[in-house]
Design a protein around this motif. Structure first.
Motif: not given
Ligand SMILES: [Zn+2]
Length: 708
Positions: A21, A305, A309, A327, A386
């Motif tokens: 995250m 991923h 971001h 997310e 998510y």
């Molecule tokens: Zn993430």
């Protein structure tokens, strides 16, 4: 008493180490800037000396400050720091420092002017770090700052440098550490050099959107230039052999996302190894534990991923007060998109998995709207932020089409880079690119029902009939029902007939929607939403039992069997912690009564003497004697392990599972791995290595109608 409970305070919810995250400094020090007015511009010239043997840093920050006319300037610094100097234009300044707030009086003569502020300080950072945590709720395990021989990890929220609320912040950071210890932070590397027994690393951040974090360790640095952009790995010895594989993948991802969204927003991207297990995505680098980096699938999943971001979350920033969209979008354009690039079947299975997660892990007691999601703190918040978030982007794409969807994301990235964006900004961008009846589509209802409101529709097929008219043509009629308040959704009907398959899209607005469709032959079966394209609540019959069924169960009872030997209770306890089970208990097989059994979800630790209890395990898994088979492969070695979730032997709305090894005693390493296979119904391991996994097939549900 026969039924024992594990203390629930020691049990937290598990969400999996591999879901990374994005963090912001503001989230770690909530609200600290609330009372201050941002000043227009700050330049930090920061010199840090790291002393790992005493867990200490000595810092000296020379700031060029353009104030806003306020008589005091407020900085935030670790509350336990010792100040060694506070000077304005090289003269001692008046200040107050308490609770991490440093308030400096600005002489009247300098009001509104630019001046030089010097802050000297010294602070110890020595949070304890987990070696191999069972539970991974928080991507940093609650650690905010540590300086040690193994490495240094300092989040902005630890207060490792003086933070001032500013509209524009630039840094030059020089880190002086013991020889061989290389420092990494956001921005561009200005190089590093070793002088005597010290190594100095220099960094420059032109525009810091978030407070930078700092890492340092005895890294081997591998760098590659991609035009103006530099990519790098900072790995310890054991991970270093993977450096080039990582750089190849980073290059591939950056090219792919530049094509989709526009130019990469930072000067570099680095994959940095941490000395304890974390999963952070910072602006321009990701910080992961070595064990995670060495897992074979990270390059094809989490790495992409984190790179996505850089555009969404660290490039376009999140307006956290109005909900974190990053997310959902990042999951959609990384984890999901990679499946779609393989095949539409893989993509549909991924969407189905989101819906299963929602049905098994979210209920009325823990559901909240997407607009209230800020970060993942447990299973339900992860599913909403998510999975539901990603599904909302999928539905927008279905609604406005390919060109409008990707075009709107490019527009938003161009317009909002390094600025905060909210769900409303997404709505406007999608509307602008869309076209409905000659004008842009109105997406108010869409965003209201999926983002502002919580909940989901649960449509069902009813009164499905086939008719052949006088000309010999087949027609199918029926109704789709949904509960109140009704959702506004478009659903696909898939009809299978002897003359081939046909698809029809229907729009649901009310509680009941009638449909009629021609059929090219004798109708055989009809299915609603066959591709799982709509965010909806699945029926229990659409959800095969899985690891997640147990993780999402509220009253799990571990049944300890004699077959599992003396360690059965320890293994059960480990499973309870790693699954994040609340209210879990244990009982000996010999004390299990029908009444207790019916009132709990069950996990058999070892094979029960009464084999009828596990006879509901579906094909292709069978348990016979002390062996198990999957398809036609037999497993009988003491190092083989089976985990299978299956229909509960005594209750229709509960789940059961079996964890067993033909040899009896169960292995800690294998048990710890199970939680990462949430979606699977059955798992087979040999010597701790996964060799079998699968999900029971679904053949009947209220969304499938089959003519006999
Ligand atoms: Zn993430």
């Amino acid at each position: 008493m026969a039924l024992h409970m594990w203390k629930s305070r020691s049990i937290r919810t598990h969400t999996g180490i591999l879901v990374l995250m994005v963090m912001t400094a503001l989230m770690i020090v909530p609200g600290v800037f609330g009372q201050t007015v941002p000043i227009p511009q700050i330049r930090h010239d920061l010199r840090i000396a790291l002393h790992p043997e005493s867990h200490r840093l000595d810092g000296r920050d020379e700031l060029i400050v353009s104030t806003n006319g306020s008589p005091t300037l407020t900085c935030f610094l670790a509350g336990h720091a010792d100040l060694t100097a506070v000077e304005i234009n090289a003269s001692p300044a008046e200040y107050r420092f308490s609770g991490g707030r440093l308030q400096i009086a600005i002489p009247k003569a300098l009001s509104g002017a630019r001046f030089r502020l010097t802050i000297g300080y010294s602070a110890v950072f020595n949070d304890s770090v987990p070696e191999m945590p069972v539970n991974t709720d928080n991507p940093g395990y609650g650690v905010t700052g540590i300086i040690s021989e193994k490495g240094t990890f300092l989040l902005a929220g630890a207060g490792w440098y003086p933070q001032i609320h500013s509209e524009r912040t630039a840094f030059r950071i020089q880190v002086d550490a013991p020889k061989g210890m290389v420092a990494v932070t956001a921005g561009r590397s200005l190089g590093r050099r070793t002088e005597g027994d010290r190594t100095v690393s220099e960094w420059q951040i032109e525009q810091a959107a978030k407070g930078p974090a700092l890492s340092a360790g005895r890294y081997t640095v591998t760098e590659r230039d991609l035009g103006d952009l530099s990519i790098a790995t900072y790995f310890f010895e054991m991970t270093q052999p993977l450096a080039n594989r990582y750089l190849d993948a980073v290059e591939r991802y950056i090219r792919m996302y530049e094509e989709l969204f526009g130019p990469y927003p930072f000067e570099k991207f680095a994959v940095v190894e941490n000395f304890f297990p974390t999963g952070y995505g910072f602006p321009s680098y990701t910080l992961m534990g070595g064990r995670v980096l060495r897992l074979p699938f990270i390059i094809t999943t989490s790495l992409g991923h984190e790179i996505a971001h850089c555009w969404w979350g660290n490039g376009v920033l999140v307006d956290y007060d109005r909900g974190n969209w990053s997310e959902g979008l990042t999951s959609y354009v990384s984890d999901y998109l990679y499946k779609e690039q393989v095949s539409e079947q893989n993509a549909a299975e991924h969407r189905r998995q989101w819906l299963r997660n929602y049905a098994t892990l979210v209920d009325a007691s823990n559901e909240f709207p997407l607009s209230a999601f800020t970060s993942r703190v447990d299973n339900p918040s992860k599913v909403i932020g998510y999975d539901k978030g990603a599904m909302v982007f999928h539905m927008i794409r279905q609604t406005i089409g390919e060109a409008a969807f990707w075009g709107a994301l490019r527009d938003l990235y161009t317009e909002k880079r390094f600025q905060k964006a909210s769900w409303t900004d997404f709505q406007l961008a999608f509307e602008r690119r869309s076209s409905c009846d000659g004008g842009p589509c109105r997406l108010d209802r869409f965003f209201d029902q999926w983002v502002t409101q919580k909940g989901s529709p649960q449509p069902v097929l009813q009164n499905v009939q086939r008719r052949k008219n006088a000309d010999g043509e087949w027609r199918v009629t029926g109704r789709v029902l949904q509960d109140s308040p009704p959702f506004d959704v478009r659903l696909t009907l898939a009809l299978n007939s002897t003359g081939g398959n046909v698809f029809q899209t229907i729009s649901l607005k009310n509680a009941e929607t009638r449909f009629e469709m021609p059929s090219p032959g004798n109708p055989q079966s009809l299915q609603l939403d066959p591709g799982a394209d709509v965010f909806r609540k699945l029926f229990p019959s659409e959800i095969p039992e899985s690891v997640n069924s147990i993780k999402g169960a509220d009253t799990v009872l571990m049944v300890l069997t004699g077959q599992a030997g003396a360690d059965a209770k320890d293994i059960a306890g480990l499973l309870v912690r790693s699954f994040g089970l609340k209210n879990a208990g244990w009982i000996s097989e010999t004390e299990l009564s029908p009444r207790v059994m019916k009132a709990h979800d069950l996990v058999f630790i070892g094979l029960p003497k009464d084999r009828t209890l596990v006879s509901g395990i579906p094909s292709p898994v069978t348990v016979e004697g002390l062996e198990f088979t999957v398809g036609n492969r037999r497993y009988s070695a003491p190092t083989d392990t089976l985990f299978a979730a299956f229909p509960h032997p005594a209750s229709d709305n509960r789940a059961a599972a079996l964890l067993f090894s033909p040899g009896g005693s169960l292995d800690v390493r294998t048990t710890m791995k199970l939680t990462h296979y949430g979606r699977y119904s059955y798992l087979g391991f040999q010597n701790g290595k996964n060799v079998e996994k699968g999900t029971w097939p679904i053949t009947a549900s209220p969304l499938i109608f089959t003519w006999q």
